[in-house]
Design a protein around this motif. Sequence first.
Motif, short mmCIF file in Angstrom:
data_model
loop_
_atom_site.label_atom_id
_atom_site.label_comp_id
_atom_site.label_asym_id
_atom_site.label_seq_id
_atom_site.Cartn_x
_atom_site.Cartn_y
_atom_site.Cartn_z
N GLU A 250 7.09 -49.94 -3.19
CA GLU A 250 7.74 -48.62 -3.38
C GLU A 250 9.27 -49.05 -3.97
O GLU A 250 9.61 -48.63 -5.04
N ALA A 251 9.77 -49.84 -3.25
CA ALA A 251 11.13 -50.51 -3.46
C ALA A 251 11.35 -51.13 -4.79
O ALA A 251 12.26 -50.89 -5.55
N LEU A 252 10.35 -51.89 -5.13
CA LEU A 252 10.10 -52.70 -6.47
C LEU A 252 9.96 -51.60 -7.65
O LEU A 252 10.91 -51.76 -8.46
N SER A 253 9.20 -50.68 -7.52
CA SER A 253 8.91 -49.82 -8.65
C SER A 253 9.65 -48.48 -8.61
O SER A 253 9.62 -47.87 -9.69
N GLY A 254 10.21 -48.20 -7.55
CA GLY A 254 11.09 -46.96 -7.66
C GLY A 254 10.21 -45.65 -7.50
O GLY A 254 10.79 -44.63 -7.74
N VAL A 255 8.85 -45.67 -7.27
CA VAL A 255 8.14 -44.48 -6.99
C VAL A 255 7.32 -44.60 -5.55
O VAL A 255 7.24 -45.80 -5.14
N ALA A 256 7.14 -43.36 -5.24
CA ALA A 256 6.36 -43.11 -3.86
C ALA A 256 4.90 -43.44 -3.96
O ALA A 256 4.26 -43.14 -5.06
N LEU A 257 4.25 -44.43 -3.30
CA LEU A 257 3.05 -44.60 -3.30
C LEU A 257 2.22 -44.06 -2.18
O LEU A 257 2.58 -43.60 -1.24
N PRO A 258 0.77 -44.01 -2.33
CA PRO A 258 0.12 -43.14 -1.53
C PRO A 258 0.25 -43.94 0.02
O PRO A 258 0.24 -44.83 0.21
N ARG A 259 0.49 -42.98 1.00
CA ARG A 259 0.60 -43.57 2.55
C ARG A 259 -0.31 -42.65 3.39
O ARG A 259 -0.92 -41.62 2.85
N GLY A 260 -0.63 -43.21 4.58
CA GLY A 260 -1.09 -42.51 5.49
C GLY A 260 -1.78 -43.33 6.45
O GLY A 260 -1.61 -44.53 6.63
N ASN A 261 -2.60 -43.16 7.29
CA ASN A 261 -3.49 -43.78 8.49
C ASN A 261 -4.87 -44.30 7.80
O ASN A 261 -5.37 -43.66 6.85
N GLY A 262 -5.30 -45.57 8.25
CA GLY A 262 -6.25 -46.05 7.96
C GLY A 262 -6.01 -46.83 6.48
O GLY A 262 -5.02 -47.27 6.12
N ILE A 263 -7.22 -46.99 5.61
CA ILE A 263 -7.07 -47.77 4.41
C ILE A 263 -6.58 -46.84 3.28
O ILE A 263 -7.34 -45.98 3.08
N VAL A 264 -5.44 -47.01 2.91
CA VAL A 264 -5.02 -46.15 1.91
C VAL A 264 -5.20 -46.48 0.37
O VAL A 264 -5.60 -45.76 -0.44
#
Length: 697
Positions: A128-142
């Motif tokens: 996220e920090a490198l790309s500047g965009v929010a990536l999927p997050r959550g519990n388990g395998i995202v």
Amino acid sequence: MYMYNRSFKFKATAKRRSPNGFQSHSSPVCTEASGVPLPPELDDEIDFPVPEQTTRESQHEQKVSTKLHEGEQDVAAEHTLYNQYEEKIRPCIDLIDSLRALGIEKDLSLPAIAVIGDQSSGKSSILEALSGVALPRGNGIVTRCPLELKLKKTPTSQEWKGKISYRNISTDLQHASEVENAIRNAQDVVAGTKGNISGELISLEICSPYVPDLTLIDLPGIARVAMRNQPQDIGEQIKMLIKKIISSKETINLVVVPCNVDIATTEALKMAQEVDPKGERTLGILTKPDLVDIGTEESIISIVQNEVIPLRKGYMIVKCRGQRDIHNKLTLASAIHQEREFFKTHKYFSILLDQNKATIPHLAMKLTNELVAHIIKTLPTIENQIREVLQKSVQELQKYRRGTPTIETEKLAFLTDLIKLFNQDISRVIRGEEHLFGNESRLFSKLRKEFKTWGLLLMENAANGNIPSKMWKYEDQYRGREFPGFINYRTFEDIIKEQILDLEEPAIVMLNNVIRLVEEKFLELTNKHFANYQNLNRAAQTRVDVIRNTQAMNAENHIRNQFRMERIVYCQDNIYLDDLNSTKAEILGKDGGKISFGSASDQNAIFIQEMISHTKAYFTGASKRLSNQIPLIILSAVLHDFGDNLQTSMLHLLQEREKLNSLLQEDSEAAKIRDYLSGRVNRLSKAYQCLKDFSCP
């Protein structure tokens, strides 16, 4: 051959800064997309001097002029910096991206950076920090599919744009906030909605002034426990997927490890060490330095200094947004600023910032340099691999060529062309001029080895030491009333015939070996030309088999006739006398005029010596004759006549008009194979041309 320059390091920054410590830009962008303006050098700032005013201006005018001048120089410095990257970094990364877009990874491995880590290691936060965009997050395998993250730095005048591609779907993204849902939807299409994983690649391209020029492949986090509807062996599936990608020698492995766990026990580093025992293509990234237990800071520094588990590419340490920061809506740009302040003011870790081993911007610069250097290093190997695979694919495609015409009047011409090309290859084989690929050998080279073995066998028989024993056998069992020293011509004849008879079966063995080699070559050509026409291929193979048996029988009869003639002991007088004199001179020179056969005092030794001279003299001439004659018989019957008769027989197929449709009935899989090979040759040709056109900066 290309001239490769591996030194890519750029450090520059302008004095003009935004409030968060980064270069400001005139064009408005989403704050969530304001990630890492690269290449940054956050430790130093370049002050651009203002020239003295030569005219009298008011103090207000001087200030305005100074600001305008500084702004122009900032823009010029930024433009120069962008041009450096545009000229040196982007071409290398774009080349590999273009090869990947062509689908070359179906045929060979390309340079890449793969990001691996245990669940909750901070892997997504780094991306996220490198790309500047929010990536999927959550519990388990995202992350459930490999995600290719292509970051492309653009001029500040261009707005953010993105594109996500998977399978045959490609969707443009207008805003950074669309990325997370786009990835989730793509994963549902590729891997399903029940939490399964897939090895199919999803590609996300981001073009922004605030990202580095970099391509990463994000892999699923290493899981140990299945969640909800996931398969019980999901952990093993993920490990197999990760290992398949990181095992490639063209891949740089980026291993993400939290600071608050024992690095020696992490599964991600263990997997990287299995495929890269010497650590030559592994880079360690430590995350969550704010969670380090008090008193353990020195051990973290030792790890980053490469003193604990040495890696050739070393370690970096970063501090990204945590879950609480996200809940508090901390922007990525603010997180970068806070990260720098954290390391700058930290009692222990500030030294790592001074060494450029800390913060996301320094990580981005290192990754870009590592990737570009890796690309340049592997380009010659990639070019050779593409050339070899392309050559094999073209050769394979020749078997499938074009499909059967649908118009009846064109079918006969099509069959004529097929048979004509087949017959041309048969003729080339007969002449010893067939086209070769790779390490292939011509048929004549293989036949020559068989004939050489035959010649060696004749030489051994000519020097056979059994002749004296046969002489003694005659002396002991058959000599009648004649005195010693009287040479019996019948005995001489019997010995010659026996020697000749011993060679007949080895000649037949050589014949069978040659027949096998010729038949294999002709069948290879039938498969090459008629592979996708089963009935035509079967008809050609039947003719090969029938003609082979006929020619084998003819050759064997001819060889046996030759040996029957050889049992008629005859030679021209002058030739025989020349061979006899040569043989006697050789024996006298070798043994000094004395021969020992068991008992040196035997008075009949002179008789034995004389008989040996005559038998060797005759067999020398016979060997020369057989050394050439038998191979000529075999070449004539088994190669030339076989090939000529096969070509004639194939042409007879053109007269069987009633079988035309049957002969040209295409195999059900042939069209699929032809399309696959055509696509492969097409992409490999384009890739090879890309490499030829590319020149390293």
